[in-house]
Motif scaffolding. Structure first.
Motif, short mmCIF file in Angstrom:
data_model
loop_
_atom_site.label_atom_id
_atom_site.label_comp_id
_atom_site.label_asym_id
_atom_site.label_seq_id
_atom_site.Cartn_x
_atom_site.Cartn_y
_atom_site.Cartn_z
N GLN A 45 35.28 34.51 30.36
CA GLN A 45 36.16 35.45 31.06
C GLN A 45 37.23 34.61 31.74
O GLN A 45 36.94 33.68 32.48
N VAL A 76 39.86 41.53 34.50
CA VAL A 76 39.03 42.70 34.80
C VAL A 76 39.54 43.44 36.03
O VAL A 76 39.58 44.68 36.07
N LEU A 92 40.86 47.36 28.94
CA LEU A 92 40.36 45.99 29.08
C LEU A 92 40.06 45.46 27.69
O LEU A 92 39.38 46.13 26.90
N TYR A 138 34.39 47.14 32.37
CA TYR A 138 33.84 45.82 32.04
C TYR A 138 32.44 45.95 31.41
O TYR A 138 32.13 45.30 30.41
N THR A 178 31.61 43.76 40.36
CA THR A 178 32.09 42.92 39.26
C THR A 178 31.74 41.46 39.53
O THR A 178 31.24 40.75 38.64
#
Length: 237
Positions: A32, A9, A192, A16, A46
């Protein structure tokens, strides 16, 4: 439960969030594979979102450690004598934490405890993959699962990794190692990517979200007070 695995990310918070819209918490385990932080404009948000997500979905969400999390841990513990993290996005990330009035040390125990891989009988997920050189779980091994950039060995199960950005922005399957690389260079302005698999490793689909310009543009620096409760506002419960 099937698997939804998300690549690097690197602080691209808005991108995201858009990818998380494709997650089905009731039927999918979310994984993740590391490098949540730095490079992009929104590392603190994040990290905070990931931390809160893990608190809510305790057993069906897994955040793995990447080499950038390890560099951040080393820095915050005073073990980064060469300023490796500071020179690889850490300086900007710390400025973002300050702007958001968030203390990065609050997240240190969580980051330090992050696992370096996740696996079931058919799939193994790690940040950089298994090279077969040295101890794969040694955090300082340059060919271990945090740092490796050498070809992967075939483990007899599907590997899913990130770490090495794919310049064409497309996830890549390698048959020889039976592996997917899903780092499609979000912080480079590509996209992403998340990949959906059945729990036996059968491929279902890949989803790539173009990088939101706010996440990487110098003109869009993070500002205090953005999304006071991002979990409640952006995740379907």
């Amino acid at each position: 439960m099937s698997l939804f695995i998300i690549g690097d990310v690197h602080g691209c918070f808005h991108t995201y969030l858009k990818l998380l819209d494709h997650w089905e918490p009731k039927t999918e385990t979310l994984i993740q594979l590391g490098d949540l932080i730095d490079r992009g404009n929104f590392s603190p948000l994040t990290v905070r979102l990931a931390f809160e997500t893990k608190k809510v979905f305790k057993y069906s969400v897994h955040f793995l450690k990447g080499n950038h999390e390890q560099m951040m841990v080393n820095h915050l513990k005073g073990a980064d004598k060469s300023n490796l993290w500071i020179n690889n996005g850490g300086k900007e990330a710390l400025a973002q934490f300050k702007a958001q009035n968030l203390d990065p040390n609050f997240y240190l125990p969580w980051m330090e405890s992050m696992p370096v891989f996740w696996e079931n009988q058919h799939v193994v997920v790690s940040h950089a993959g298994f090279s077969g050189i040295g101890s794969p779980l040694d955090l300082d091994n340059p060919d271990g699962v945090l740092w490796n950039r050498k070809p992967l060995i075939n483990l007899g199960k599907l590997q899913v990794i990130g770490h090495t950005p794919l310049l064409d922005g497309k996830p890549e399957y390698q048959s020889q190692s039976n592996s997917w690389n899903i780092d499609t260079g979000a912080y480079k302005g590509n996209c992403l990517t998340g990949i959906k698999l059945k729990k036996d490793g059968t491929f279902l689909e890949s989803i790539s979200i173009p990088t939101d310009p706010k996440d990487i543009s110098d003109a869009n620096q993070p500002y205090a007070g953005f999304l006071k409760n991002p979990l409640k506002e952006n995740l379907r419960m």
